[in-house]
Design a protein around this motif. Structure first.
Motif, PDB file in Angstrom:
ATOM      1  N   ASP B 107       0.839  -1.211   0.000  1.00  0.00           N
ATOM      2  CA  ASP B 107       0.000   0.000   0.000  1.00  0.00           C
ATOM      3  C   ASP B 107       0.872   1.258   0.000  1.00  0.00           C
ATOM      4  N   ILE B 111       1.323   4.327  -3.140  1.00  0.00           N
ATOM      5  CA  ILE B 111       1.090   5.773  -2.995  1.00  0.00           C
ATOM      6  C   ILE B 111       2.344   6.577  -3.327  1.00  0.00           C
ATOM      7  N   MET B 183      -5.777   3.234  -1.463  1.00  0.00           N
ATOM      8  CA  MET B 183      -4.692   2.659  -0.665  1.00  0.00           C
ATOM      9  C   MET B 183      -4.856   3.030   0.814  1.00  0.00           C
ATOM     10  N   ARG B 184      -5.347   4.228   1.066  1.00  0.00           N
ATOM     11  CA  ARG B 184      -5.452   4.707   2.445  1.00  0.00           C
ATOM     12  C   ARG B 184      -6.719   4.231   3.142  1.00  0.00           C
ATOM     13  N   VAL B 185      -7.624   3.647   2.372  1.00  0.00           N
ATOM     14  CA  VAL B 185      -8.876   3.169   2.957  1.00  0.00           C
ATOM     15  C   VAL B 185      -8.615   2.051   3.973  1.00  0.00           C
ATOM     16  N   ASN B 186      -7.431   1.435   3.871  1.00  0.00           N
ATOM     17  CA  ASN B 186      -7.086   0.347   4.783  1.00  0.00           C
ATOM     18  C   ASN B 186      -6.596   0.820   6.142  1.00  0.00           C
ATOM     19  N   ASP B 187      -6.439   2.114   6.300  1.00  0.00           N
ATOM     20  CA  ASP B 187      -6.027   2.667   7.602  1.00  0.00           C
ATOM     21  C   ASP B 187      -6.963   2.166   8.708  1.00  0.00           C
TER      22      ASP B 187
END
Lengths: 272, 272
Positions: B107, B111, B183-187
């Motif tokens: 991820d 980015i 990619m940041r949705v997995n935070d």
């Protein structure tokens, strides 16, 4: 590894280790020529080593050639380029096949972030282009294993910090153009198709979890079939969560096999 | 898959499929807000889907929630966020664990090439920054398997052409900011630590060679242990050389198990 009684016992063997063209204290693009440095491939590196031995040191025969990773690839090249020069070869975590498929793509991605970086300026940069860090971060992902990387960075936050730290350390002494040449040195490499030339005894040592030399490709089976009874194969299953790096963690596991292989070569040479 | 008598028989089941926030026809950064689009995480996506069902469609119970890859992660999230809402969940090629370790690094590298590209201009680019292509090329390497990639590009020359072609096709309909958000949705995602909340029956379907959800991490064993007799597990060994993509090649292999799982859920619901 090098102590008395150990596999590469320096009281028993003379060990010659050279920096390859393009790295360490050998000639390389960063000496000044940058991207105008002559193109070299593995065949050239091995030829230079051969010249060092024959013309520089006056040596015309070796007990064995061995190497790890890129050194392993050079070892495969030695086995087909100068088949009579040594009694044995020991390629470690390496394949005689070309860098194609995913392995070739790793080389591609090892170059692309650099040459796409406008700061690279076709190699005439004033400071290392940032794309070098990106290339190294990417390359690292195929060196270490998923298991060990999970241990190193068990949270998402840690996983986002990990690669920049790795690249910072690794990149400190690296030059972007040198690195590009290192990726391109694999052009045209294909010891596999020439394995019928091999005269030396071969001890192949690979690691079960190595993403650089994936067991699942079945390449080693094909190579061993070509080599017939000249070859022995040790697949190390321990530390497989360390991927390519398992080679550095398992010296004590494959060391005895390596030591015994060398002893057999030496005994055979003494008998003539 | 959807025909009469097949696992997801549409003459038997109503199937609801939504574009998630951030993709397809749902709201997304590229609609106009770019990097000023509100941050969203998987919990938000699942909440939006829940709202669509309850307030939009007037549905208060589902037979099952299922999804592949990112959809599988949403499925895990459903199982802990709305545990009473459905009788079963079927996450396919997915893990309830956070995207940490190598998966988190993927991820990160998805980015980094974009935001390092000066042409990205903090999201206010006029045309897609070249870094997007680089990011997609990186990402692809963990989707496909070494075996299939070797077949696709058995020479070094082909391996150097392969990824740019992939990225060109994949990137055609992609927006760099949308991708960054994806990619940041997995935070913060971590269904694993909440698995004690699960009420639904669980059918986990994973692929043996999947680098995104590596079997060797042993995560599924841990998840199954927490889920106890609520869960069933199918590890598909076929087409393992296709990595994550094996999920698309083996529908006929895991389909029957999926169909039988749904039938059992339906029968149990009918009995009350």
């Amino acid at each position: 590894m090098y102590g008395p009684g150990q596999p590469l016992d320096i009281t028993r063997y003379f060990i010659i280790a050279s920096d390859t063209v393009g790295s360490g204290k050998s000639s390389k693009p960063s000496d000044g020529l940058r991207m105008r440095f002559p193109k070299f491939i593995i065949e050239d590196i091995v030829r230079a080593q051969h010249t060092l031995l024959t013309e520089g040191l006056g040596i015309n025969h070796l007990l064995a050639v061995m190497g790890v990773s890129f050194g392993g690839r050079q070892t495969w090249q030695w086995s087909v380029q100068y088949p009579e020069f040594m009694s044995g070869v020991v390629p470690i975590v390496s394949s005689p096949f070309p860098n194609a498929g995913r392995r070739g793509m790793t080389d591609f991605l090892g170059i692309e972030p650099i040459i796409q970086d406008p700061a690279w300026k076709n190699g005439d940069y004033d400071q290392q282009p940032r794309g070098l860090q990106l290339a190294l971060m990417f390359y690292w992902m195929f060196l270490d294993g998923a298991g060990h990387l999970w241990e190193e960075a068990p949270t998402r936050e840690q996983s986002f910090q990990y690669l920049p730290e790795v690249a910072k350390g690794w990149g400190r002494n690296l030059d972007a153009n040198d690195w590009i040449y290192l990726m391109r040195v694999n052009d045209g490499f294909d010891a596999y198709s020439q394995l019928d030339k091999v005269k030396a005894r071969v001890l192949v040592i690979n690691m079960a979890g190595d993403e650089q030399v994936p067991v699942e490709l079945g390449h080693m089976d094909k190579a061993l079939k070509k080599l017939g009874d000249k070859a022995e194969y040790l697949l190390v299953n321990e530390f497989s969560d360390y991927g390519h790096f398992a080679a550095g963690k398992t010296v004590n596991i494959y060391g005895p096999k390596l030591g015994e292989f060398l002893k057999r070569l030496a005994t055979a040479e003494e008998r003539g």
